[in-house]
Motif scaffolding. Structure first.
Motif, mmCIF file in Angstrom:
data_model
loop_
_atom_site.group_PDB
_atom_site.id
_atom_site.type_symbol
_atom_site.label_atom_id
_atom_site.label_comp_id
_atom_site.label_asym_id
_atom_site.label_seq_id
_atom_site.Cartn_x
_atom_site.Cartn_y
_atom_site.Cartn_z
ATOM 1 N N THR A 2 8.057 -123.780 101.554
ATOM 2 C CA THR A 2 7.223 -124.775 102.225
ATOM 3 C C THR A 2 7.851 -126.166 102.126
ATOM 4 O O THR A 2 8.593 -126.458 101.187
ATOM 5 C CB THR A 2 5.816 -124.851 101.596
ATOM 6 O OG1 THR A 2 5.912 -125.331 100.261
ATOM 7 C CG2 THR A 2 5.123 -123.508 101.615
ATOM 8 N N HIS B 105 6.453 -130.164 102.365
ATOM 9 C CA HIS B 105 5.279 -131.039 102.413
ATOM 10 C C HIS B 105 5.252 -131.780 103.753
ATOM 11 O O HIS B 105 6.300 -132.224 104.255
ATOM 12 C CB HIS B 105 5.349 -132.033 101.247
ATOM 13 C CG HIS B 105 4.101 -132.810 101.049
ATOM 14 N ND1 HIS B 105 3.806 -133.937 101.782
ATOM 15 C CD2 HIS B 105 3.066 -132.621 100.204
ATOM 16 C CE1 HIS B 105 2.641 -134.415 101.388
ATOM 17 N NE2 HIS B 105 2.170 -133.636 100.427
ATOM 18 N N GLU C 121 9.376 -124.906 97.217
ATOM 19 C CA GLU C 121 8.691 -125.998 97.919
ATOM 20 C C GLU C 121 9.488 -127.296 97.835
ATOM 21 O O GLU C 121 10.208 -127.536 96.872
ATOM 22 C CB GLU C 121 7.278 -126.196 97.369
ATOM 23 C CG GLU C 121 7.208 -126.494 95.897
ATOM 24 C CD GLU C 121 5.810 -126.358 95.317
ATOM 25 O OE1 GLU C 121 4.882 -126.990 95.840
ATOM 26 O OE2 GLU C 121 5.672 -125.617 94.327
ATOM 27 N N ARG D 239 8.688 -131.357 98.113
ATOM 28 C CA ARG D 239 7.617 -132.339 98.163
ATOM 29 C C ARG D 239 8.161 -133.731 97.871
ATOM 30 O O ARG D 239 9.213 -133.872 97.272
ATOM 31 C CB ARG D 239 6.490 -132.021 97.200
ATOM 32 C CG ARG D 239 6.770 -131.151 96.033
ATOM 33 C CD ARG D 239 5.670 -131.301 95.010
ATOM 34 N NE ARG D 239 5.042 -130.059 94.672
ATOM 35 C CZ ARG D 239 4.358 -129.869 93.564
ATOM 36 N NH1 ARG D 239 4.203 -130.833 92.693
ATOM 37 N NH2 ARG D 239 3.802 -128.737 93.299
ATOM 38 N N MET E 201 -0.993 -131.390 94.276
ATOM 39 C CA MET E 201 -0.137 -130.807 95.312
ATOM 40 C C MET E 201 0.150 -129.331 95.081
ATOM 41 O O MET E 201 0.554 -128.629 95.996
ATOM 42 C CB MET E 201 1.180 -131.574 95.418
ATOM 43 C CG MET E 201 1.052 -132.891 96.137
ATOM 44 S SD MET E 201 2.641 -133.561 96.674
ATOM 45 C CE MET E 201 3.362 -134.037 95.129
#
Length: 179
Positions: free
Chosen positions: A7, A9, A87, A89, A154
């Protein structure tokens, strides 16, 4: 280890700039439909126990250390890979723009009785504590927090995704249909 999800953000437009790479190990400890989680009062969420892998540690060593520190887990054994969640971020310190987090998740077994935790000051200040609870209650709680709380952190999307995958893949067949 298989990639479960990657992923980015929504505040990150491009994966460019100064990237801080962090690896973490997270434990999946089940007893029927119950799972050992960390509840954090500050964020009103449930997360898998685990955390950053220190310099010179491999993922298994980091997993064992983190489980002992955060939950008081004893005799951690039967460790097997479940999958990795990746991820990107935003990073909050000036020396980096983005954090690239790789969470290596492992299924394991521990002794039934937990020992004393060795939480860090910030974990104590955030109201973190280990708890056993029904995995579907943890999912429902986190979904409620995602939908309605301004305190959410988060990591809650990652944790809720992982809980759903754990329920779908690791619980016996009749229980999976509920997820």
């Amino acid at each position: 280890m298989r990639l479960l999800k990657s992923t980015v953000h929504p505040d990150i437009e491009k994966l460019e700039g100064r990237i801080f790479h962090r690896k973490a190990a997270r434990g999946i400890i089940l007893d029927g439909e119950n799972i050992l989680m960390l509840y954090t009062a500050r964020y009103h969420d449930y997360t898998l126990p685990g955390g950053g892998i220190d310099e010179g540690e491999d993922a298994i060593q980091g997993l064992i250390r983190e489980l002992e520190e955060e939950t008081g887990a004893r005799n951690i054994r039967n460790i097997s890979a479940f999958g990795m969640y990746e991820e990107y971020r935003p990073w909050y310190k000036p020396e980096h723009d983005i954090m690239h987090m790789e969470s290596y998740c492992f299924v394991c077994t521990i002794d039934a009785e937990l020992g004393d935790t060795q939480l860090e000051d910030y974990e104590v200040n955030n109201g973190m504590k280990p708890v056993w609870l029904n995995i579907f209650d943890a999912i429902a709680h986190n979904e409620e927090t995602i939908a309605n709380s301004d305190k959410k952190g988060m990591s809650i999307e990652r944790e809720t995704f992982l809980l759903k995958r754990i329920a779908a893949e690791l619980l016996p067949e009749p229980q999976r249909q509920i997820a």
